[in-house]
Design a protein around this motif. Sequence first.
Motif, mmCIF file in Angstrom:
data_model
loop_
_atom_site.group_PDB
_atom_site.id
_atom_site.type_symbol
_atom_site.label_atom_id
_atom_site.label_comp_id
_atom_site.label_asym_id
_atom_site.label_seq_id
_atom_site.Cartn_x
_atom_site.Cartn_y
_atom_site.Cartn_z
ATOM 1 N N LEU A 41 0.829 -1.203 0.000
ATOM 2 C CA LEU A 41 0.000 0.000 0.000
ATOM 3 C C LEU A 41 0.864 1.255 0.000
ATOM 4 O O LEU A 41 0.571 2.230 -0.702
ATOM 5 N N ASP A 42 1.937 1.216 0.775
ATOM 6 C CA ASP A 42 2.849 2.352 0.822
ATOM 7 C C ASP A 42 3.506 2.589 -0.538
ATOM 8 O O ASP A 42 3.662 3.731 -0.986
ATOM 9 N N LEU A 43 3.880 1.489 -1.230
ATOM 10 C CA LEU A 43 4.472 1.613 -2.553
ATOM 11 C C LEU A 43 3.489 2.247 -3.541
ATOM 12 O O LEU A 43 3.862 3.063 -4.392
ATOM 13 N N ALA A 44 2.215 1.826 -3.452
ATOM 14 C CA ALA A 44 1.210 2.381 -4.359
ATOM 15 C C ALA A 44 1.069 3.886 -4.150
ATOM 16 O O ALA A 44 1.029 4.658 -5.122
ATOM 17 N N VAL A 45 1.013 4.296 -2.895
ATOM 18 C CA VAL A 45 0.886 5.738 -2.584
ATOM 19 C C VAL A 45 2.123 6.496 -3.028
ATOM 20 O O VAL A 45 2.038 7.561 -3.669
ATOM 21 N N SER A 46 3.295 5.957 -2.729
ATOM 22 C CA SER A 46 4.540 6.647 -3.084
ATOM 23 C C SER A 46 4.716 6.742 -4.593
ATOM 24 O O SER A 46 5.193 7.752 -5.119
ATOM 25 N N ALA A 47 4.350 5.675 -5.326
ATOM 26 C CA ALA A 47 4.438 5.716 -6.787
ATOM 27 C C ALA A 47 3.479 6.752 -7.353
ATOM 28 O O ALA A 47 3.820 7.459 -8.321
ATOM 29 N N ALA A 48 2.286 6.821 -6.776
ATOM 30 C CA ALA A 48 1.321 7.830 -7.239
ATOM 31 C C ALA A 48 1.868 9.231 -7.033
ATOM 32 O O ALA A 48 1.736 10.104 -7.894
ATOM 33 N N ARG A 49 2.510 9.447 -5.907
ATOM 34 C CA ARG A 49 3.099 10.763 -5.642
ATOM 35 C C ARG A 49 4.233 11.051 -6.612
ATOM 36 O O ARG A 49 4.410 12.194 -7.061
#
Length: 336
Positions: free
Chosen positions: A325-333
């Motif tokens: 989940l953290d990777l998904a958020v960070s990639a989106a950013r």
Amino acid sequence: MTWATGVGSMPGDDAVGFRQAQETVLGELPDLPHLVELPGRGIEAGMVGRALALVTDLGIDLQPAGWRLTGEPGASGVDHRRARSLLAHDLDVLEELTQGYDGAFKVQVAGPWTLAATVEKPRGDKVLSDVGARRDLAQALAEGVRQHVAELRRRVAGAGRLVVQVDEPGLAGVLAGRVPTASGFGKHRTVHPPEASEALGWVLDAVAGEGAEPWVHSCAPETPLDLVRGAGARGLVVDLDVVDAAGHDVLASILEGVDGGEVVAVGVVPSTDPGSPPTATQVAERVLRWLDVLGLDPDVAGDRLLVVPTCGLSGATPAWSRTALDLAVSAARALT
């Protein structure tokens, strides 16, 4: 701005696990948290059991072969009642944890064709084999979803934007005539696209009728995204690896903003620990390469694009689920 969410399922096998997973989702997904599903708690908490918990107009019980309609409205078995009890418990916990929450929120429910290909008729074989039975199940599901959305509005009062993700992994098999009969020696007849679109549309219309956004998710190859979109889906959630050429065209059309208000969520973060985890930059670069193949600028896609983990997060460890989940958020950013 590109944003992130989760597909729905998370690891865990009891009430404590549910609370922990829900807290993780609320903490890790600031853009669009969702109601957690824990298939590890048993068949009553799985995708199909969760959806059947919303269906109150039909009698349902659980047999050794799986979920079955009883043929008697209201005559439900103990397992169906347990599925409803689990959902009520989860909503109680969600209401407690979202006190003071203000933002968008998402829930998930299995779609009518996935249910028709899974649930059996009173005397055996799948609901899919009977035109009347599959119509009744789809309409009962639509009414259950309508009531579910209304209850969520009450319980998560701060969710000004509410999304309902209809999971249809069985749709492609239904349309291709790949669903096996009870004997295992044959296949059920193909359902024609107009009927498939109509039944799915009943559920999506029920969502929209309550002021929520209807999305459709499928990680199955050959899912007809054009049919799904035509049935009323305002968002498409897909694993990028399984989308065919026609599907890429549909996604490109949405991201170009031809019709406003639609979104695309691409599953690009591994759902289980790959051993050598990608960085957020690597995940973002993969999305950028895909957009480049489509001939799209990331700035054009903008807030119509989401990053999500791929299907199967329930099979991950709790540590990896948080990392994904953290990777998904960070990639989106990073894309933003």
